[in-house]
Design an enzyme around this catalytic site. Structure first.
Site, PDB file in Angstrom:
ATOM      1  N   LYS A 186      10.470  -9.935 -19.836  1.00 42.42           N
ATOM      2  CA  LYS A 186       9.726  -8.723 -20.185  1.00 42.42           C
ATOM      3  C   LYS A 186      10.663  -7.536 -20.091  1.00 42.42           C
ATOM      4  CE  LYS A 186       5.317  -7.678 -21.153  1.00 42.42           C
ATOM      5  NZ  LYS A 186       4.396  -8.477 -21.972  1.00 42.42           N
ATOM      6  N   GLY A 234     -10.814  -0.833 -22.947  1.00 41.28           N
ATOM      7  CA  GLY A 234      -9.650  -0.590 -23.780  1.00 41.28           C
ATOM      8  C   GLY A 234      -9.841  -1.079 -25.204  1.00 41.28           C
ATOM      9  N   PHE A 235      -9.849  -0.156 -26.150  1.00 46.10           N
ATOM     10  CA  PHE A 235     -10.003  -0.500 -27.568  1.00 46.10           C
ATOM     11  C   PHE A 235      -8.718  -0.208 -28.344  1.00 46.10           C
ATOM     12  CE2 PHE A 235     -14.571   0.212 -26.491  1.00 46.10           C
ATOM     13  CZ  PHE A 235     -15.048  -1.044 -26.855  1.00 46.10           C
ATOM     14  N   GLY A 236      -7.579  -0.590 -27.756  1.00 45.06           N
ATOM     15  CA  GLY A 236      -6.321  -0.486 -28.471  1.00 45.06           C
ATOM     16  C   GLY A 236      -6.242  -1.577 -29.515  1.00 45.06           C
ATOM     17  N   ASN A 237      -5.034  -1.960 -29.892  1.00 44.08           N
ATOM     18  CA  ASN A 237      -4.878  -2.943 -30.964  1.00 44.08           C
ATOM     19  C   ASN A 237      -5.630  -4.244 -30.694  1.00 44.08           C
ATOM     20  OD1 ASN A 237      -3.253  -1.212 -32.415  1.00 44.08           O
ATOM     21  ND2 ASN A 237      -1.343  -2.059 -31.627  1.00 44.08           N
ATOM     22  N   VAL A 238      -5.482  -4.799 -29.485  1.00 45.23           N
ATOM     23  CA  VAL A 238      -6.139  -6.068 -29.171  1.00 45.23           C
ATOM     24  C   VAL A 238      -7.633  -5.868 -28.938  1.00 45.23           C
ATOM     25  CG1 VAL A 238      -6.253  -8.006 -27.564  1.00 45.23           C
ATOM     26  CG2 VAL A 238      -4.033  -7.050 -28.221  1.00 45.23           C
ATOM     27  N   GLY A 239      -7.989  -4.875 -28.135  1.00 43.13           N
ATOM     28  CA  GLY A 239      -9.393  -4.639 -27.831  1.00 43.13           C
ATOM     29  C   GLY A 239     -10.231  -4.372 -29.061  1.00 43.13           C
TER      30      GLY A 239
END
Length: 354
Positions: A80, A179-184
């Site tokens: 990472k 969380g509603f980012g790209n994945v959410g």
């Protein structure tokens, strides 16, 4: 404080620090285990409160990637990268310097998109090093692995619901997404299409508006974890499950995309006491790395859709072992991952007999 005495240090093979005065880049790359192959894992950018916080994160995340990649059946190790800084202040020079940093490791670490970075950032990194993935223009989402991560979480949630609630579908359930980012956002869409009632929170107004447009109800971020729901799906930053938050949860299942959801491993025991099933995040959210590996190694002939669907079976084996041996699902998942690392991905006869 020495890295060797850090509580999150787990015989990591390399922890490399880099500062570029010209660009202002401050970054750390950690390679946890490369017995299965060169380390692969995302590059995260975050305004850490201290260098120690960044070190803790990169050590935990790289360890998690070793387990995630092994459970996904991929011939790659775990690594990472973290960049200390505000993603909104990143420039082309930032990404170029990061590309040079990755290149300096001569292929021991392969980077990819993560929280605070993007496909466009990876494309700039790719101008300086070939050791980057998630930039394929022929991939369905132009290299973005986020939809695949969401799809894997969706399959994992179906299996977790079967184990926790005894039903083989998600329709009619209530899921709270943090969380509603790209994945959410992609997970939200999949769940709503499956007949799930979705509510959630995101401090980013644009993300919240996007989820609302899909049909999700937006709630106050401070209230989210206190509301009744069938499934709590953390899809933002990690370490959000601790003694205080677990005591407030009104759910029977935690299954989401965020990495390192448990502040410490013993938090899972507190979840068990409250009869809340925890689906280990590194067993759940591997869809993205499966996609990223396929882009980086097309000759490996990975059937991405099939391998993402296999997440359900892997999780079923984890839950079966945990139930049969009276241990946490997290402990069972680590055991299976370590078996796969030690045996070179040779399929184990059965986790139950391991």
């Amino acid at each position: 404080m020495s890295v060797f005495s850090n509580r999150n240090f787990d015989q990591h093979e390399n922890v490399v620090f880099h500062e570029c005065r010209a660009s202002g880049l401050k970054a750390i790359i950690a390679i946890h285990d490369s017995r299965l192959g060169p380390a692969m894992g995302g590059c995260r950018m975050f305004p850490y409160s201290s260098d120690e916080a960044a070190i803790n994160d990169v050590l935990r995340l790289s360890q998690g990637m070793t387990y995630k990649n092994a459970l996904a059946g991929l011939a790659i190790g775990g690594g990472k990268a973290v960049i200390i800084g505000n993603p909104r202040e990143a420039t082309a020079a930032t990404w170029g310097a990061m590309g040079d940093f990755v290149q300096s490791l001569s292929g021991r670490y392969i980077t990819a998109e993560d929280s605070g970075t993007s496909v466009s950032a990876m494309q700039l990194i790719a101008q300086r090093t070939p050791y980057v993935t998630g930039v394929s223009s022929t991939q369905a989402h132009q290299g973005d692995p986020s939809p695949s991560t969401a799809k894997g979480v969706y399959f994992a949630m179906k299996e977790s619901v079967r184990v926790r609630y005894g039903q083989n579908h998600l329709s009619g359930l209530t899921v709270g997404i943090q969380g509603f980012g790209n994945v959410g956002r992609h997970l939200c869409k999949l769940l709503i299409e499956a007949g799930v009632s979705v509510f959630g929170a995101d401090p980013n107004q644009d993300n919240a508006d996007s989820a609302r447009a899909l049909g999700a109800k937006i709630v106050d971020p401070g209230l989210l974890m206190t509301l009744p729901m069938d499934v709590f799906a953390p899809c933002a930053m990690g370490a959000i499950l601790n003694s205080d938050t677990v005591a407030k949860l009104q759910t029977g299942l935690v299954c989401g995309a965020a990495n390192n959801q448990l502040a410490t491993p013993d938090v899972e025991l507190e979840l068990m006491k409250r009869e809340i099933l925890y689906a280990p995040d590194f067993a759940v959210n591997s869809g993205g790395i499966i996609d990223a590996f396929s882009q980086y190694s097309p000759t490996a002939n990975i059937n991405v859709e099939q391998q993402i669907a296999e997440i359900s079976n892997t999780l079923a084996a984890v839950f079966d072992y945990a139930n049969a041996n009276g241990v946490t699902a997290g402990s069972a998942a680590v055991k299976l991952a370590k078996l796969r690392v030690e045996n070179g991905l040779t399929p184990e006869k059965s986790l139950l007999s391991a």
